[in-house]
Design a protein around this motif. Sequence first.
Motif, PDB file in Angstrom:
ATOM      1  N   PHE A 205       2.893   1.654   6.683  1.00 58.75           N
ATOM      2  CA  PHE A 205       3.163   1.564   5.245  1.00 58.75           C
ATOM      3  C   PHE A 205       2.833   2.916   4.618  1.00 58.75           C
ATOM      4  O   PHE A 205       1.668   3.280   4.517  1.00 58.75           O
ATOM      5  CB  PHE A 205       2.295   0.488   4.593  1.00 58.75           C
ATOM      6  CG  PHE A 205       2.169  -0.781   5.400  1.00 58.75           C
ATOM      7  CD1 PHE A 205       3.263  -1.594   5.615  1.00 58.75           C
ATOM      8  CD2 PHE A 205       0.954  -1.147   5.951  1.00 58.75           C
ATOM      9  CE1 PHE A 205       3.154  -2.758   6.356  1.00 58.75           C
ATOM     10  CE2 PHE A 205       0.835  -2.316   6.694  1.00 58.75           C
ATOM     11  CZ  PHE A 205       1.942  -3.117   6.903  1.00 58.75           C
ATOM     12  N   THR A 206       3.871   3.632   4.177  1.00 62.34           N
ATOM     13  CA  THR A 206       3.612   5.011   3.708  1.00 62.34           C
ATOM     14  C   THR A 206       3.537   5.137   2.184  1.00 62.34           C
ATOM     15  O   THR A 206       3.442   6.239   1.674  1.00 62.34           O
ATOM     16  CB  THR A 206       4.720   5.966   4.221  1.00 62.34           C
ATOM     17  OG1 THR A 206       5.975   5.500   3.711  1.00 62.34           O
ATOM     18  CG2 THR A 206       4.780   6.012   5.728  1.00 62.34           C
ATOM     19  N   GLU A 207       3.580   4.005   1.479  1.00 64.25           N
ATOM     20  CA  GLU A 207       3.682   4.130   0.019  1.00 64.25           C
ATOM     21  C   GLU A 207       2.409   4.594  -0.688  1.00 64.25           C
ATOM     22  O   GLU A 207       2.482   5.108  -1.790  1.00 64.25           O
ATOM     23  CB  GLU A 207       4.183   2.831  -0.608  1.00 64.25           C
ATOM     24  CG  GLU A 207       3.267   1.634  -0.435  1.00 64.25           C
ATOM     25  CD  GLU A 207       3.751   0.711   0.645  1.00 64.25           C
ATOM     26  OE1 GLU A 207       3.951   1.214   1.779  1.00 64.25           O
ATOM     27  OE2 GLU A 207       3.910  -0.476   0.402  1.00 64.25           O
ATOM     28  N   ALA A 208       1.254   4.390  -0.111  1.00 69.64           N
ATOM     29  CA  ALA A 208       0.017   4.822  -0.760  1.00 69.64           C
ATOM     30  C   ALA A 208      -0.972   5.256   0.308  1.00 69.64           C
ATOM     31  O   ALA A 208      -0.868   4.835   1.453  1.00 69.64           O
ATOM     32  CB  ALA A 208      -0.579   3.675  -1.576  1.00 69.64           C
ATOM     33  N   ARG A 209      -1.944   6.076  -0.072  1.00 72.28           N
ATOM     34  CA  ARG A 209      -2.855   6.602   0.956  1.00 72.28           C
ATOM     35  C   ARG A 209      -3.687   5.488   1.589  1.00 72.28           C
ATOM     36  O   ARG A 209      -4.015   5.550   2.767  1.00 72.28           O
ATOM     37  CB  ARG A 209      -3.744   7.695   0.385  1.00 72.28           C
ATOM     38  CG  ARG A 209      -4.683   7.247  -0.701  1.00 72.28           C
ATOM     39  CD  ARG A 209      -5.498   8.440  -1.201  1.00 72.28           C
ATOM     40  NE  ARG A 209      -6.369   8.052  -2.279  1.00 72.28           N
ATOM     41  CZ  ARG A 209      -5.980   7.915  -3.539  1.00 72.28           C
ATOM     42  NH1 ARG A 209      -4.731   8.136  -3.854  1.00 72.28           N
ATOM     43  NH2 ARG A 209      -6.834   7.568  -4.477  1.00 72.28           N
TER      44      ARG A 209
ATOM     45  N   ARG B 120      -1.353   3.817   4.066  1.00 70.02           N
ATOM     46  CA  ARG B 120      -0.933   4.693   5.171  1.00 70.02           C
ATOM     47  C   ARG B 120      -2.062   4.828   6.194  1.00 70.02           C
ATOM     48  O   ARG B 120      -1.844   4.750   7.384  1.00 70.02           O
ATOM     49  CB  ARG B 120      -0.536   6.072   4.612  1.00 70.02           C
ATOM     50  CG  ARG B 120      -0.320   7.156   5.667  1.00 70.02           C
ATOM     51  CD  ARG B 120       0.837   6.819   6.591  1.00 70.02           C
ATOM     52  NE  ARG B 120       1.071   7.853   7.600  1.00 70.02           N
ATOM     53  CZ  ARG B 120       0.523   7.863   8.807  1.00 70.02           C
ATOM     54  NH1 ARG B 120      -0.306   6.899   9.159  1.00 70.02           N
ATOM     55  NH2 ARG B 120       0.791   8.817   9.664  1.00 70.02           N
TER      56      ARG B 120
ATOM     57  N   HIS C 108      -0.081  -2.694  -3.751  1.00 68.56           N
ATOM     58  CA  HIS C 108       1.207  -2.465  -3.106  1.00 68.56           C
ATOM     59  C   HIS C 108       1.651  -3.664  -2.289  1.00 68.56           C
ATOM     60  O   HIS C 108       1.894  -3.569  -1.090  1.00 68.56           O
ATOM     61  CB  HIS C 108       1.181  -1.184  -2.267  1.00 68.56           C
ATOM     62  CG  HIS C 108       1.235   0.034  -3.110  1.00 68.56           C
ATOM     63  ND1 HIS C 108       2.403   0.494  -3.646  1.00 68.56           N
ATOM     64  CD2 HIS C 108       0.269   0.848  -3.548  1.00 68.56           C
ATOM     65  CE1 HIS C 108       2.137   1.562  -4.379  1.00 68.56           C
ATOM     66  NE2 HIS C 108       0.861   1.788  -4.334  1.00 68.56           N
TER      67      HIS C 108
ATOM     68  N   SER D 157       2.671  -4.895   1.389  1.00 66.87           N
ATOM     69  CA  SER D 157       1.931  -4.161   2.423  1.00 66.87           C
ATOM     70  C   SER D 157       0.436  -4.471   2.389  1.00 66.87           C
ATOM     71  O   SER D 157      -0.165  -4.728   3.425  1.00 66.87           O
ATOM     72  CB  SER D 157       2.122  -2.664   2.243  1.00 66.87           C
ATOM     73  OG  SER D 157       3.451  -2.364   2.020  1.00 66.87           O
TER      74      SER D 157
END
Lengths: 97, 415
Positions: free
Chosen positions: A54-58, A61, A81, A84
């Motif tokens: 899941f790359t949408e938030a640190r 991720r 998010h 995720s």
Amino acid sequence: MRNSSLFFLWLTLDVMILSVLLLHAVLTTHAQQTDLADKASLVKRLQLTDLCLFTEARYTRHLSQADLNTAFQDHPLSLEHFPSGSFTQPTLHSDSP
Amino acid sequence: MNVWIEKQRYLIDFTISSLLRRKVKNIGLLCLYTLIVFILASTMFFTYSIKKEAAFILQGSPEIVVQKIIAGRHDLFPVDYLQEIKAIRGVANVESRLWGYYYDSLVGANYTLLVPPNQTEAQQTGRTTSVEIDSSDPHALEATKPLFEYDGTPLEAGTLIIGNGVARMRNIGKGDFMPFMAFDGQIMNLKIVNTLSSSSELVSSDLMLMHADDFRKLFGIDNKFVTDAIVTVKNPSEVVMVATKIKKRLHTARPIIRDEILRTYESIFNWRGGMMIVIFSAAVLAFVIFAWDKASGLSADERQEIGILKAVGWETSDVIQMKFWEGAIVSLSAFFNGVILAYIHVFFTGSAVFEPALKGWSALYPNFKLTPFVNAEQLTTLFFLTVVPYTVATIVPIWRAATIDPDSAMRHTGG
């Protein structure tokens, strides 16, 4: 052909397909050992800690590196998010200090 | 024995004819039942495979990562701390890491920017000790090879290696330039010299490897700071002890041990998670409705059928056996269809049904093919969760109806 014969034929076909798929699982797992070893090697050489899911938030991720208090960081309705954030949970029993 | 087999075959013949008489209802039931098994099996295959793969891949992750925390937030790690950690008894090696995130407003994606370990200045300035190679470690030899090679030279300032996900999304590759806006508003153009392999997307899809000088210039990070530190411990059984010592010596430090990283991925897609509980509760609810429909009573047609069968000489046990076969035919067909479709869905189509949920808000999502880790335990669990309850739920009300007098069974239904 009798209904029972058709049913058993259907069942046999299902079992055969499932057996072929299970055989595929065994063979593929065996064949992908090199790929898995390459990925493990990349993780070791680059000192990576997380999967890139899941790359949408640190904090999605790098799940293992996230702050322990990350709720609603981006805005109040981000709901961590979703979805995720809902696939994971904090590590509850930590051995580290 | 032959007589028994022949009797069962006649019962199956009759049961299938009976099911086909109510074709629409039973085909609908079979489709819905298959869908439930499909969802449960897909979830089971996907979660088990990803957990197993994560456990295997992340075995090579750092033994201890040390972050600095200020006011509950991750902060830059002072290089001076590395010497303090190195002085702790039991520590074999301390390395610094430089990594961070870069938001690309053009495509709305986040990238992970990372300086490969052998490029950090801390190592160049001799702040770290050499890595002790463990001869029993299968990855140790590979770790000594140069990380990436292009034209025979290693990664240098002004160059970049990108993950396959970034290359796919931005439609860029080797030889292209990637623009970055630095902390001071200046544009930095870095030349892409290589792309990470597509087979490693599960760990490297959004990665960008760059030189330490470029990284510092991009984010304005002083030489006195790094992102965090990696600690290698001489004796693996002392990892927790060393982490405790680090915490005692550096009060603002947050050590994260490898076990915690592995545990994070063991608990991912746990059934208690929000989305997972929605999937499971939907499946359980559907099963409850099935069972309720079956257990709450029979339709008028079914009661009449049982009455007639008993009137023409069928024993109660024959009726129960017939209904057992009815449950078995429906549930076995649904089980096999559902499991086969789930396998194809997860391991051949890349979990296409789950993809929108997994992508979430990400603009950049890895294309990865899971290794099919499937075992007999999973299939057995699924079998007992689906086939057995349905078959039992079919037999119980029939036993009640089959034991009553055929005359009253027919009268109650107006037959």
